[in-house]
Motif scaffolding. Sequence first.
Motif, PDB file in Angstrom:
ATOM      1  N   ASP A  33      -5.559  -1.687  -5.073  1.00 37.17           N
ATOM      2  CA  ASP A  33      -4.900  -2.155  -3.857  1.00 37.17           C
ATOM      3  C   ASP A  33      -5.778  -3.195  -3.163  1.00 37.17           C
ATOM      4  OD1 ASP A  33      -3.182  -2.500  -1.793  1.00 37.17           O
ATOM      5  OD2 ASP A  33      -3.405  -0.484  -0.942  1.00 37.17           O
ATOM      6  N   GLU A  34      -5.411  -4.445  -3.280  1.00 34.99           N
ATOM      7  CA  GLU A  34      -6.145  -5.572  -2.696  1.00 34.99           C
ATOM      8  C   GLU A  34      -7.653  -5.462  -2.925  1.00 34.99           C
ATOM      9  OE1 GLU A  34      -4.729  -7.515   0.601  1.00 34.99           O
ATOM     10  OE2 GLU A  34      -2.932  -6.292   0.851  1.00 34.99           O
ATOM     11  N   THR A  41       0.833  -1.198   0.000  1.00 35.26           N
ATOM     12  CA  THR A  41       0.000   0.000   0.000  1.00 35.26           C
ATOM     13  C   THR A  41       0.872   1.254   0.000  1.00 35.26           C
ATOM     14  OG1 THR A  41      -1.746  -1.176   1.152  1.00 35.26           O
ATOM     15  CG2 THR A  41      -1.813   1.213   1.268  1.00 35.26           C
TER      16      THR A  41
END
Lengths: 269, 337
Positions: B174-175, B57
């Motif tokens: 992001d994820e 991140t």
Amino acid sequence: MSEPRPYVERVGPYRFLRLMAIGVRTHVLYMSRSPLQLGEAVVTPVVFATLAFYLFRAGGQGDQLLQASVGAGLMGTWSSVLSGSGAAVQNQRWLGTMETLVAAPTPLVLTLLPITVSTALVGSYSMAATLLWGVVLFGVPLTFADPLIFVVALLVCLLALGVVGLLLASTFVFLRNANALANSLTYPIAMLSGMLVPISVLPEWTRPISWVLPTEWGTRAVTTAAGGGEVILPMVMAAVLGAVYVILALLALAHVQDRARRAATLSLV
Amino acid sequence: MRPMLAIEALDLSRVFHVRSGWLRTRRTETIAARGISFEVRSGELFGLLGPNGAGKTTTIKMLNTLLLPTSGTARVLGHDVVRDPMAVRRRIGYVFGGDRGLYDRLTALDNLRYFSELYGVDPREQRSRIAELLELVGLAGREKERVEGYSRGMRQRLHIARGLLNRPSVLFLDEPSIGVDPVAARDLRRTIAELADAGTTVLLTTHYMAEADELCDRIAVIAGGRIRASGTPAELKTRVRSRDVLELEVYGVDDTHVTRLRDLPSVRDIAVEERGQAQLVILQVDQGADPRRDALDVLDGLRVGRIVNREPTLEDAYVAIVEEAARSAAGSVRAPA
Ligand SMILES: Nc1ncnc2c1ncn2[C@@H]1O[C@H](COP(=O)(O)OP(=O)(O)O)[C@@H](O)[C@H]1O
Ligand SMILES: [Mg+2]
């Protein structure tokens, strides 16, 4: 490492108006759906109206009940603007929207301005409600010296409140505990602006601080418009100081945004 | 002219200072990224794969202008992320996992309207763009409902629609599949693959190996703030080609068993996954070695279920890389004594 370039982006009047309109619509809608904020909006004016009535009657100033009522209304508006913009900025952190707002290719000031304007709008309702409660509960007479001037002065005053809110909101972007600071600033600034009691009862040394607050001139314009007296000068002063505060907010935001990127305060974690 | 490289990261580092305590403040320092360099070509689907806390991140936020790097430089589509953040922001989209980041008391439509204004979508185009995206993420017909009533998967899809409003050339994900059910995750992968096929450069972070294997053209494995390995999924698999994998289903494995298994001579790496009541112990062993007997000795007294011998997968390669990183980190801490 190279120094960041300022966040310049040309925004024409049309885009500006759209951003304002859609921003205000979004945030007023969002706030109006918060049960907590709704409750506050109903209760606060009653409290302030009651407070003002007893304070002024106890002080033997029964002839100034309307000014007291107006001052109390401003007080409610102000606390809505300040705690509102503090809470709104903090809310963006809670919601996780702060990063999406900052990552947008729109200057942050144009994103924050509608938020503070929304809180001022929600707050102006507090003025109306306080006046109404004054009439209903205590029979305060609604005899404005000049109703038209009063409305104009009120608009200028709302802008002044919104602008001070914007300056503070811009620093909230950087501060993780935005709403704590907002809450602790509400009363000092209200006192220094003469919302609840005239600034003449405050110690002499506080006078210069009051004079540089657009909220003080705005308050003065509104209360004299209600009771009679010089209105134009305070209105002009509020507008001029308001413009200065906008410039300060712009400078603060450019700076604060980089500090936030450096210190990683845009998100909660 | 379209730049050849969509993303260039050069030696990016990021240090976080955290102050705790009130009267006597203590400052702790976390180094989240330690010299990260990689390049993503235009149109590529690039995966940043690593365990929690690896620095994924942090890396993404340095690239999408939300965090300033402590040192190092990065360019997105040729624009420096520090010097020219607005140019970068105009051309990128950013979507993160989880269910935050939306105005949940507003409808999906109100959310998208607001963000399309902020992301500078031409007012004449907004209505059709929003309709098109609602269709793409499968929310058409539900856009007048408040987001607070949405499931996690629906929120995630709304997020993606939001991230695509300004037709970004580079999309940071992001994820995105975190907390999303398997069916929704599969739909999400299909959407991502379609976007990449249509020419969008995608930087995806994930800790799900299978997701990276299925989607990514190239992968960088990140752990402890450093890139430990990178290449195509096939290239990464060759790192474990000289190994075999032995999987044992066991009930009640604990840390001492794991340590003893790790110490067996032919065992190179070990991973343990929870499987309901049981644990799946995955041993990566030297090719040709069969430590089955030794392993069963260690697990003596525990109930052992199915035992399987198989070829290594990308997941095994990932485990090997991350374990190696953990070992070298542990070594460097102990060394000075
Ligand atoms: N804002 C922050 N303040 C302090 N430490 C942080 C912050 N963000 C991340 N970290 C730390 O940096 C490291 C890397 O975090 P992160 O980049 O979020 O990892 P990942 O996304 O791979 O799980 C972790 O140790 C995390 O605790
Ligand atoms: Mg992460």
